[in-house]
Design a protein around this motif. Sequence first.
Motif, PDB file in Angstrom:
ATOM      1  N   LYS A  78     -50.803 -14.293 -15.125  1.00 19.78           N
ATOM      2  CA  LYS A  78     -51.591 -14.777 -16.258  1.00 19.78           C
ATOM      3  C   LYS A  78     -52.089 -16.204 -16.011  1.00 19.78           C
ATOM      4  O   LYS A  78     -53.238 -16.527 -16.317  1.00 19.78           O
ATOM      5  CB  LYS A  78     -50.771 -14.739 -17.549  1.00 19.78           C
ATOM      6  N   VAL A  79     -51.228 -17.052 -15.464  1.00 18.91           N
ATOM      7  CA  VAL A  79     -51.619 -18.430 -15.181  1.00 18.91           C
ATOM      8  C   VAL A  79     -52.703 -18.449 -14.106  1.00 18.91           C
ATOM      9  O   VAL A  79     -53.707 -19.157 -14.238  1.00 18.91           O
ATOM     10  CB  VAL A  79     -50.407 -19.295 -14.777  1.00 18.91           C
ATOM     11  N   ARG A  80     -52.540 -17.647 -13.055  1.00 21.25           N
ATOM     12  CA  ARG A  80     -53.570 -17.593 -12.007  1.00 21.25           C
ATOM     13  C   ARG A  80     -54.905 -17.108 -12.580  1.00 21.25           C
ATOM     14  O   ARG A  80     -55.967 -17.632 -12.235  1.00 21.25           O
ATOM     15  CB  ARG A  80     -53.119 -16.695 -10.851  1.00 21.25           C
ATOM     16  N   ARG A  87     -54.548 -32.397 -12.727  1.00 19.48           N
ATOM     17  CA  ARG A  87     -54.808 -32.518 -14.168  1.00 19.48           C
ATOM     18  C   ARG A  87     -53.553 -32.372 -15.026  1.00 19.48           C
ATOM     19  O   ARG A  87     -53.482 -32.953 -16.101  1.00 19.48           O
ATOM     20  CB  ARG A  87     -55.836 -31.485 -14.612  1.00 19.48           C
ATOM     21  N   SER A  88     -52.608 -31.578 -14.556  1.00 19.27           N
ATOM     22  CA  SER A  88     -51.423 -31.304 -15.382  1.00 19.27           C
ATOM     23  C   SER A  88     -50.276 -32.272 -15.142  1.00 19.27           C
ATOM     24  O   SER A  88     -49.422 -32.441 -16.002  1.00 19.27           O
ATOM     25  CB  SER A  88     -50.917 -29.883 -15.131  1.00 19.27           C
ATOM     26  N   GLU A 103     -44.118 -26.586 -20.057  1.00 17.07           N
ATOM     27  CA  GLU A 103     -45.133 -26.464 -19.005  1.00 17.07           C
ATOM     28  C   GLU A 103     -46.269 -25.546 -19.448  1.00 17.07           C
ATOM     29  O   GLU A 103     -47.443 -25.845 -19.219  1.00 17.07           O
ATOM     30  CB  GLU A 103     -44.505 -25.925 -17.719  1.00 17.07           C
ATOM     31  N   LEU A 104     -45.929 -24.426 -20.083  1.00 15.12           N
ATOM     32  CA  LEU A 104     -46.960 -23.489 -20.531  1.00 15.12           C
ATOM     33  C   LEU A 104     -47.855 -24.113 -21.594  1.00 15.12           C
ATOM     34  O   LEU A 104     -49.071 -23.915 -21.583  1.00 15.12           O
ATOM     35  CB  LEU A 104     -46.326 -22.199 -21.043  1.00 15.12           C
ATOM     36  N   VAL A 105     -47.267 -24.877 -22.501  1.00 12.63           N
ATOM     37  CA  VAL A 105     -48.065 -25.562 -23.530  1.00 12.63           C
ATOM     38  C   VAL A 105     -49.014 -26.558 -22.864  1.00 12.63           C
ATOM     39  O   VAL A 105     -50.204 -26.623 -23.186  1.00 12.63           O
ATOM     40  CB  VAL A 105     -47.147 -26.268 -24.555  1.00 12.63           C
ATOM     41  N   HIS A 106     -48.495 -27.309 -21.919  1.00 10.72           N
ATOM     42  CA  HIS A 106     -49.312 -28.305 -21.230  1.00 10.72           C
ATOM     43  C   HIS A 106     -50.405 -27.635 -20.390  1.00 10.72           C
ATOM     44  O   HIS A 106     -51.566 -28.057 -20.405  1.00 10.72           O
ATOM     45  CB  HIS A 106     -48.412 -29.187 -20.361  1.00 10.72           C
ATOM     46  N   LEU A 107     -50.042 -26.567 -19.673  1.00 10.36           N
ATOM     47  CA  LEU A 107     -51.026 -25.867 -18.852  1.00 10.36           C
ATOM     48  C   LEU A 107     -52.117 -25.241 -19.717  1.00 10.36           C
ATOM     49  O   LEU A 107     -53.298 -25.252 -19.351  1.00 10.36           O
ATOM     50  CB  LEU A 107     -50.355 -24.803 -17.985  1.00 10.36           C
ATOM     51  N   ALA A 108     -51.741 -24.691 -20.862  1.00  6.79           N
ATOM     52  CA  ALA A 108     -52.734 -24.098 -21.761  1.00  6.79           C
ATOM     53  C   ALA A 108     -53.752 -25.146 -22.195  1.00  6.79           C
ATOM     54  O   ALA A 108     -54.955 -24.866 -22.251  1.00  6.79           O
ATOM     55  CB  ALA A 108     -52.044 -23.470 -22.972  1.00  6.79           C
ATOM     56  N   ASP A 125     -52.175 -16.656 -24.086  1.00  7.95           N
ATOM     57  CA  ASP A 125     -52.949 -16.122 -22.963  1.00  7.95           C
ATOM     58  C   ASP A 125     -52.175 -16.204 -21.651  1.00  7.95           C
ATOM     59  O   ASP A 125     -52.551 -15.546 -20.677  1.00  7.95           O
ATOM     60  CB  ASP A 125     -54.272 -16.882 -22.806  1.00  7.95           C
ATOM     61  N   LEU A 126     -51.132 -17.006 -21.627  1.00  9.49           N
ATOM     62  CA  LEU A 126     -50.369 -17.232 -20.392  1.00  9.49           C
ATOM     63  C   LEU A 126     -49.082 -16.422 -20.330  1.00  9.49           C
ATOM     64  O   LEU A 126     -48.348 -16.516 -19.344  1.00  9.49           O
ATOM     65  CB  LEU A 126     -50.041 -18.725 -20.246  1.00  9.49           C
TER      66      LEU A 126
END
Length: 73
Positions: free
Chosen positions: A11-13, A29-30, A51-56, A65-66
């Motif tokens: 999902k992240v990719r 960026r992250s 991490e998922l919140v930050h990446l989103a 979505d992740l």
Amino acid sequence: MEHLDRLVAEKVRHAMLEAGLSPDELVRRSGLPASALHRRLAAQDSFDLFELVHLAAVLDCRVADLVPAEEEL
């Protein structure tokens, strides 16, 4: 857990492709260390919620979505 890690990595990719970001650009960026991102994208380690919140935010998508939907598990 490995199955879930693999699904989240996919999902992240996918979100990275949609955003037009390479792993190196996502690292920049992250602020996530490159080695950590590469391990997680290879499903050798788990993304944590922070991490998922930050990446989103960086990928301009929702956290949902992740992560896989229930029917994908």
